[in-house]
Structure formats: structure tokens, C-alpha cells
Design a protein around this motif. Structure first.
Motif, mmCIF file in Angstrom:
data_model
loop_
_atom_site.group_PDB
_atom_site.id
_atom_site.type_symbol
_atom_site.label_atom_id
_atom_site.label_comp_id
_atom_site.label_asym_id
_atom_site.label_seq_id
_atom_site.Cartn_x
_atom_site.Cartn_y
_atom_site.Cartn_z
ATOM 1 N N GLN A 125 0.827 -1.202 0.000
ATOM 2 C CA GLN A 125 0.000 0.000 0.000
ATOM 3 C C GLN A 125 0.864 1.255 0.000
ATOM 4 O OE1 GLN A 125 -3.716 0.791 2.387
ATOM 5 N NE2 GLN A 125 -2.274 1.757 3.771
ATOM 6 N N ALA A 126 1.909 1.266 0.833
ATOM 7 C CA ALA A 126 2.782 2.440 0.905
ATOM 8 C C ALA A 126 3.423 2.707 -0.452
ATOM 9 C CB ALA A 126 3.845 2.237 1.980
ATOM 10 N N LEU A 138 0.664 4.137 -2.800
ATOM 11 C CA LEU A 138 0.350 5.521 -2.435
ATOM 12 C C LEU A 138 1.435 6.467 -2.934
ATOM 13 C CD1 LEU A 138 -1.022 5.175 1.221
ATOM 14 C CD2 LEU A 138 -2.317 5.655 -0.866
ATOM 15 N N GLU A 139 2.689 6.029 -2.782
ATOM 16 C CA GLU A 139 3.794 6.855 -3.246
ATOM 17 C C GLU A 139 3.699 7.064 -4.759
ATOM 18 O OE1 GLU A 139 7.408 6.223 -0.562
ATOM 19 O OE2 GLU A 139 8.193 5.770 -2.557
ATOM 20 N N LEU A 155 -9.049 6.469 6.807
ATOM 21 C CA LEU A 155 -8.676 7.873 6.983
ATOM 22 C C LEU A 155 -7.161 8.074 6.929
ATOM 23 C CD1 LEU A 155 -11.415 8.685 9.545
ATOM 24 C CD2 LEU A 155 -10.958 10.081 7.538
ATOM 25 N N GLY A 156 -6.394 7.014 7.189
ATOM 26 C CA GLY A 156 -4.941 7.109 7.050
ATOM 27 C C GLY A 156 -4.556 7.321 5.591
ATOM 28 N N VAL A 171 -6.454 8.515 3.305
ATOM 29 C CA VAL A 171 -6.963 9.844 2.964
ATOM 30 C C VAL A 171 -5.934 10.914 3.326
ATOM 31 C CG1 VAL A 171 -8.650 11.572 3.684
ATOM 32 C CG2 VAL A 171 -9.383 9.248 3.156
ATOM 33 N N ASN A 172 -5.377 10.800 4.518
ATOM 34 C CA ASN A 172 -4.406 11.781 4.979
ATOM 35 C C ASN A 172 -3.165 11.794 4.081
ATOM 36 O OD1 ASN A 172 -3.189 13.699 6.678
ATOM 37 N ND2 ASN A 172 -2.149 12.090 7.845
ATOM 38 N N GLU A 173 -2.795 10.622 3.589
ATOM 39 C CA GLU A 173 -1.599 10.536 2.760
ATOM 40 C C GLU A 173 -1.774 11.222 1.408
ATOM 41 O OE1 GLU A 173 1.380 9.292 3.495
ATOM 42 O OE2 GLU A 173 0.715 8.808 5.518
ATOM 43 N N LEU A 174 -2.999 11.210 0.873
ATOM 44 C CA LEU A 174 -3.153 11.537 -0.542
ATOM 45 C C LEU A 174 -3.971 12.788 -0.844
ATOM 46 C CD1 LEU A 174 -1.847 9.733 -2.622
ATOM 47 C CD2 LEU A 174 -4.057 8.658 -3.055
ATOM 48 N N SER A 175 -4.897 13.159 0.048
ATOM 49 C CA SER A 175 -5.908 14.122 -0.392
ATOM 50 C C SER A 175 -5.581 15.566 -0.047
ATOM 51 C CB SER A 175 -7.261 13.753 0.233
ATOM 52 O OG SER A 175 -7.186 13.920 1.630
ATOM 53 N N ASP A 176 -6.242 16.487 -0.782
ATOM 54 C CA ASP A 176 -6.195 17.912 -0.449
ATOM 55 C C ASP A 176 -7.432 18.290 0.356
ATOM 56 O OD1 ASP A 176 -3.902 18.270 -2.096
ATOM 57 O OD2 ASP A 176 -5.227 18.213 -3.837
ATOM 58 N N ARG A 225 -8.031 18.973 4.117
ATOM 59 C CA ARG A 225 -7.538 17.815 4.853
ATOM 60 C C ARG A 225 -7.177 18.173 6.290
ATOM 61 N NH1 ARG A 225 -2.171 15.957 5.708
ATOM 62 N NH2 ARG A 225 -1.486 17.822 4.614
ATOM 63 N N LYS A 226 -6.402 19.226 6.440
ATOM 64 C CA LYS A 226 -5.939 19.573 7.792
ATOM 65 C C LYS A 226 -7.087 19.942 8.710
ATOM 66 C CE LYS A 226 -1.134 20.596 7.277
ATOM 67 N NZ LYS A 226 -0.044 21.533 7.133
ATOM 68 N N LEU A 238 -9.266 16.813 9.630
ATOM 69 C CA LEU A 238 -8.644 15.834 10.523
ATOM 70 C C LEU A 238 -8.288 16.429 11.894
ATOM 71 C CD1 LEU A 238 -6.333 13.848 8.067
ATOM 72 C CD2 LEU A 238 -8.538 13.150 8.981
#
Lengths: 327, 328
Positions: A192-193, A196-197, A217-218, A220-225, A241-242, A245
Motif C-alpha cells: 500500500q505504501a 500511495l507513493e 482515513l490514514g 486519505v491523509n496521505e493523498l488528499s487535499d 484535509r488539515k 482531521l
């Protein structure tokens, strides 16, 4: 500013059911995606997030019905396009990748020929040129030994490699919008990592807008605006995102975030959201979350809330949160 | 007090080929596993798909036949017992699976599903007494006892998992193997089940062998952690230490790859690259060497020793005293 890549307004998707009536599974969803933006649509099983994506692709299975509502994609009204035109929109304007790459690939055809076919359905290029392009794409998405892998069958590839093939196919025609439905859910965390990268890199490089559908949600945090949270067919909160969360306003979003067992927090008891997600046939009147909400009030049970703007870039659908935010 | 101690467990599956189904090779799903579960405590067995963690759980219950090794429970080696003498231990060791729908008989009412084990072990003297006990168990797992004459399909996924937990508890076990017991559930429901499991443990002094791929769940529930890779345990230790100071490169990579929900940290890092090799042909030397970010020559040739740590062990040349031979 130019027109958004995707605008969804008041989208309703329903199936025959209930008492001779219709069962609404997506109920008045509004979304907008700018060029190159990543919007995550988050929610638990049955909240309608995947059905929203299928509606945008016009791939809702029969006897489902899309509409009322409007979907504008790259300036075109998706719901009024003739079937043949819609077919050319899929792939070139919008492409989709799914959770289970095994079921999205034809098991009796090599993965290379499937990508070649996708390219040649949309563009007049020779098989040789399409094959060369496919090999380049395979290399770009990090498939080791790309030219040999063109002739591999799906079962010969691992789950991570199959998802890379799907991404290569989705990006082969340089769509302006990519819909990724739980793209890493079936994959192990180290795989997955890597995916995502890759998605982050490609998104930066190609400027493709991404609608990411997921329950995680993890991820989501990695990828979204931006993040939109869905519950029981409706969007309940949307923010950057910020903000979403770190300062969620809707009780459902708050509960969801607190119920995730995190690596950073040891020991302390997980917050529970009481009860179960109601089935589409049992969605309550008023606010859909009212049957499980810890801060429910009388009016929540009769009056559908909002939308309320808690701040610029932060909207939500909750009477109590709106009062507290003074909006 | 140690409740379960597994030593040198090996469970291999034959690869059969050809007309006569000749054995052409072996999938070494579990290849020399040691682990320990203390009474009233949770050992999490973590690893990615195909690492053999589920086979470890099934072997402990003798649902798969181990080829080698010892399974000490209550002073008895379960691996050495003939199947006919396993019966009393079936009461002590229960299992809860990932998919509750697949582990409940769709044509059996909930009351009967839960009472079945009690009947088998002669718990309760009459049907009425057992029904009473079922009611208590359902209350204990926060279900309405009035629903005991319903069928499994009338319940949601989370409720069905509660039924499976009630069924496991019905025979008063000492150890429950939870095989991805919350993996199929939505996160808000998973939180309910995890809290329930924790309360039950405290109340009944249950030992859990918690098999999972979800490291967040591990941190929440486990006292001790064993990390598995391609049939072997690569690291064991206290939960807190594993998460704050992982020793083995695989454990480090696994933890680094987990996405966080902290908006200030966008950190999932792919330090472990490539795919897991097939357990039918594990790499020579250290099984992890094909994906290890700190691999050196010796790892490709020799199998690393199990190095003792203060709170457990690590199977890596770079752990403990051998550091001088590592890459500089």
C-alpha cells in the motif's frame, strides 16, 4: 479560474425497492473537483460513496437510476450524453481503478494486450506503437522488467503489480479525472505504501484530479487535499484535509476519528459510535445520524440540517455544530 | 504465568502435481515458530498476507496438522496428542474467525449455535439452564437476549461477531485465538468489538492470541507482539518497545508504511519495497533479504540467528553483538 473538472449537484441515485417505491442510496450529493486536486470521499460500508463514483461513470448497475441531479465532467453534462459518447468519455476524460484488481482484469488475456486494447479503442495507433507505449507506462508505474511483463497473465502477477497494471491502464489516455475506489484496501501495508507513493508522484507529474473513495482515513491523509465525509447517502462534512482531521465539527466525523486505533496512542479506551449504520431502507427522517448521535436534539429528528458554512472551505450538516460555530 | 508455549512449530503443505498427485514440493507456511501467550494477556501475531500467521493459529487448534514442534498448554503437548484425546482441550482453546457469517450455520438459531458447545461439554444440566446461560452470554456481549431465537442473517456484521464471541465464551475457555476477528468490520463497529474483547479479558482472565495485519489494533490491544515474515517470527517483544524502538528491519519497515491520521504527518514511507516472495520458494539465507533496506552479503548466504533482546528476540545479523559485520 477555469471550470472545475467535475461538478456534481444534488445527485440522487436510487434502486427500486422499499414499499413499491424507490430506495435512495445517494441522496443529494454535491461535489466539485478542481484541476489537479485530490478529493477524498470517506465513509463506512453502505454510505453510498462507491455508488456516487459509479454514478459519475454512469456505471450504476440496472435497475438503478441516476438522477435527479447534475454531473458535469470537463464541461459536459454526463447524464444527457448518448451512450456512445459516454463510452469515449470513459477512459479519455475519466478513468477508474477498483479495489480488487483481479476482478477488473480479464484472466484469459495478457495484461499488456488489455492495456493495448484500451489505448486502441480510443486512439488510432498501430499495435506496435500501443505496445511500446504500454511498456513505457509499465516502467513508469514501477513494474519491474516491463517488456517481459506485457505478456504475463493477471494470475502471474502479485496484487500490488496488478494494481500497478490497473493504474497504467487508467492513465494510458491521460484522463483529467481519475476515480480510485479503495485502490489500496486489498493490499498489504508495505505494498500500500508503495502504491500511495506512486499515485502521489503521478498526480504531481500529470496533474490529474483524483476522486479517492475509501474508508481508511490514514490513506486519505496521505493523498488528499480535501475530504468529504459521507453517512447514509449524504455528505455530512467537507473541509480541507488539515481542518477536517484536526478540527472536525460534525459529531459523526469526530466519532469516526476517535474510534480509529492509532499507532501513536496506546492504552486509552477507544471511543465507540453507538449502534449500527442503518440500512438504506431504515434511514431516519431529519438528520440521518440522529439515531446514533451523542449530542442529538429534538429538531435533529425532524429537520434535515444545513448545509452550514463553519468557515470558508469548511461546510457541514449539523444543527448543533452550526450553533456552536455561530454560523 | 504461561498459558500457551509453542516451540519449533512447522506446518508445511504439499504441492501436488501430475496424474498421480505426486508431492512435488512443500509450501513452508510455518517454518519453526516459537511463541508464548501468558494467562490474561494478549499476544498479537502480526504479518502480511501469506506470512503464515493464520496457519499458526489453526495449527494450535490442530485444525491443520503440524509436521513438527510442540504446543504446550497446561503442561500437555497438544501436538503429540492423538486427535481422540484432544476433546477436553477444545474447551480450553476457542477460536473466533474473520467472517462471522461463514462461521455461523445459517439454518441454526442463535440460541442453538451458542448452546451447541455447552451440550458437547455437558455444561448445564437442562435445556432451560442452557437457555438461561445463553441469555446471560448475549447480555454480556451487549446483544438483546430476546433475539436468541433469530437466525444469523437477521443480524449485522458486528452483531454476528458478538454472537461468535458469545459462542466462544460459552464453554469457558482460557485462551481465544482471534484470527482477524475485527478486520471485516467498519471502524466504528470495530471499536465496539475491541473494547468488548478488552473488557472480557479483564473480567475472565482470558488469554488472546490475536492474529492481525492491522498495527493500530495491535497497539491498542496487545501486551506482547510477535512479527511474522514468510513462515518465521522475525521479532518478539513488549508492545510499547516494538512500536517505539523496533529492532528488526522488517518491523521497522512495516511500522513506517502505516499511514497516520495525524494531519501534520504525511509519513507512510515505502522503505520495504517489492513483493513478498512465495513461501514455496523462500529466499536462501535470511527470508527477508530480498526486500531488506540494510541487507549485506552474509544475509544472502546464511540464516540469521535468533538474537535475544531484553524483552524478546530478533532474527537479524544486525541485532545484538554481530553489528561489526554489518554494512558501514
Amino acid at each position: 479560474m477555469s471550470e472545475p473538472v467535475l461538478t456534481v449537484e444534488g445527485l440522487v441515485t436510487s434502486f427500486p425497492g422499499g414499499d413499491g417505491g424507490r430506495l435512495t442510496v445517494v441522496d443529494g450529493v454535491d461535489l466539485a473537483l478542481e484541476e489537479g486536486e485530490v478529493l477524498a470521499l470517506v465513509g463506512e460500508s453502505g454510505c453510498g460513496k462507491s455508488m456516487t463514483a459509479f454514478s459519475i461513470m454512469r456505471l450504476v448497475p440496472k435497475p438503478g437510476r441516476i438522477g435527479p441531479g447534475s454531473i458535469r465532467l470537463c464541461g459536459r453534462d454526463v447524464l444527457s450524453l448518448p451512450v456512445t459518447e459516454m463510452r469515449s468519455v470513459r477512459g479519455s476524460d475519466v478513468a477508474m481503478i477498483f479495489q480488487e484488481p483481479m476482478t477488473s482484469l480479464n484472466p484469459v488475456q495478457t495484461v499488456g494486450s488489455q492495456v493495448v486494447e484500451a489505448i486502441r479503442l480510443h486512439e488510432r495507433v498501430s499495435v506496435g506503437d500501443a505496445r511500446r507505449r504500454t511498456a513505457e507506462l509499465f516502467e513508469r508505474v514501477g513494474i519491474p522488467d516491463p517488456s517481459a511483463r506485457l505478456d504475463a497473465y493477471p494470475h502471474e502477477l502479485s496484487g500490488g503489480l496488478k494494481q500497478r497494471v490497473m493504474i497504467a491502464m487508467a492513465l494510458s489516455l491521460r484522463p483529467r479525472l481519475l476515480i480510485a475506489d479503495e485502490p489500496t484496501t486489498a493490499l498489504d501495508v508495505t505494498i500500500q505504501a508503495q502504491i500511495l507513493e506512486l499515485m502521489r508522484e503521478l498526480q504531481r507529474e500529470l496533474g490529474t484530479a483524483i476522486l479517492l473513495i475509501t474508508h481508511d482515513l490514514g490513506v486519505v491523509n496521505e493523498l488528499s487535499d480535501r475530504i468529504a465525509v459521507m453517512y447514509a447517502g449524504r455528505i455530512v462534512e467537507e473541509a480541507t484535509r488539515k481542518t477536517l482531521l484536526s478540527a472536525p465539527r460534525h459529531p459523526y466525523t469526530q466519532g469516526l476519528l476517535r474510534s480509529i486505533p492509532s499507532l501513536a496512542r496506546a492504552g486509552e479506551r477507544l471511543a465507540e459510535i453507538e449502534g449500527v449504520v442503518p440500512a438504506a431502507s431504515e434511514w431516519p427522517a431529519g438528520c440521518r445520524f440522529s439515531t446514533r448521535c451523542p449530542v442529538v436534539e429534538d429538531r435533529c429528528r425532524s429537520e434535515s440540517p444545513g448545509p452550514f458554512a463553519f468557515a470558508p472551505d469548511h461546510r457541514g450538516f449539523c444543527h448543533v455544530a452550526a450553533r456552536e460555530a455561530g454560523s | 504465568m504461561t498459558l500457551l508455549r509453542v516451540e519449533g512449530l512447522r506446518t508445511w503443505f504439499p504441492i501436488r502435481e501430475g496424474l498421480f498427485q505426486r508431492v512435488a514440493g512443500w509450501v513452508r507456511a510455518v517454518d519453526g515458530v516459537d511463541l508464548e501467550v501468558a494467562a490474561g494477556q494478549t499476544l498479537a501475531l502480526v504479518g502480511e498476507s501469506g506470512c503464515g500467521k493464520t496457519t499458526v493459529g489453526r495449527s494450535i487448534l490442530r485444525l491443520e496438522e503440524p509436521r513438527e514442534g510442540r504446543i504446550w498448554f497446561d503442561g500437555v503437548d497438544l501436538a503429540a496428542l492423538p486427535k481422540s484425546q484432544l476433546q477436553p482441550y477444545r474447551r480450553d482453546v476457542q477460536i473466533v474467525f474473520q467472517d462471522p457469517m461463514a462461521s455461523l450455520d445459517p439454518r441454526m438459531r442463535v440460541r442453538d449455535a451458542i448452546a451447541e458447545g455447552m451440550e458437547a461439554f455437558g455444561i448445564g444440566t437442562s435445556q432451560a439452564e442452557r437457555t438461561d446461560r445463553v441469555a446471560h452470554l448475549l447480555e454480556r456481549v451487549q446483544l438483546d437476549p430476546r433475539q436468541m431465537s433469530r437466525y444469523p442473517h437477521e443480524f449485522s456484521g458486528g452483531q454476528r461477531q458478538r454472537i461468535c464471541i458469545a459462542r466462544a465464551l460459552s464453554v469457558e475457555p482460557k485462551l481465544i485465538v482471534c484470527d482477524e476477528a475485527t478486520s471485516a468490520l467498519d471502524v466504528s463497529i470495530q471499536a465496539q468489538i475491541l473494547n468488548l474483547l478488552r473488557d472480557l479479558q479483564e473480567e475472565l482472565d482470558l488469554g488472546y492470541l490475536f492474529i492481525t495485519h492491522d498495527l493500530g489494533v495491535v497497539r491498542y490491544l496487545a501486551d506482547r507482539v510477535s512479527v511474522m515474515y514468510l513462515g518465521q517470527i522475525v521479532e518478539t517483544g513488549d508492545t510499547e518497545r516494538i512500536f517505539t524502538a523496533p529492532e528488526h528491519p522488517y518491523t521497522k519497515g512495516l511500522l513506517a508504511a502505516v499511514p497516520s491520521v495525524d494531519p501534520e504527518r504525511r509519513s507512510a514511507a515505502a522503505t520495504v519495497i517489492g513483493d513478498v516472495p512465495s513461501p514455496a520458494h523462500p529466499p536462501a539465507g535470511c527470508h527477508f533479504h530480498t526486500r531488506c533496506p540494510v541487507v549485506f552479503d552474509r544475509c544472502r548466504r546464511e540464516s540469521p540467528p535468533v538474537v535475544a533482546l531484553d524483552d524478546g528476540s530478533s532474527r537479524c545479523f544486525l541485532s545484538g553483538a554481530d553489528v561489526a559485520e554489518g554494512p558501514v
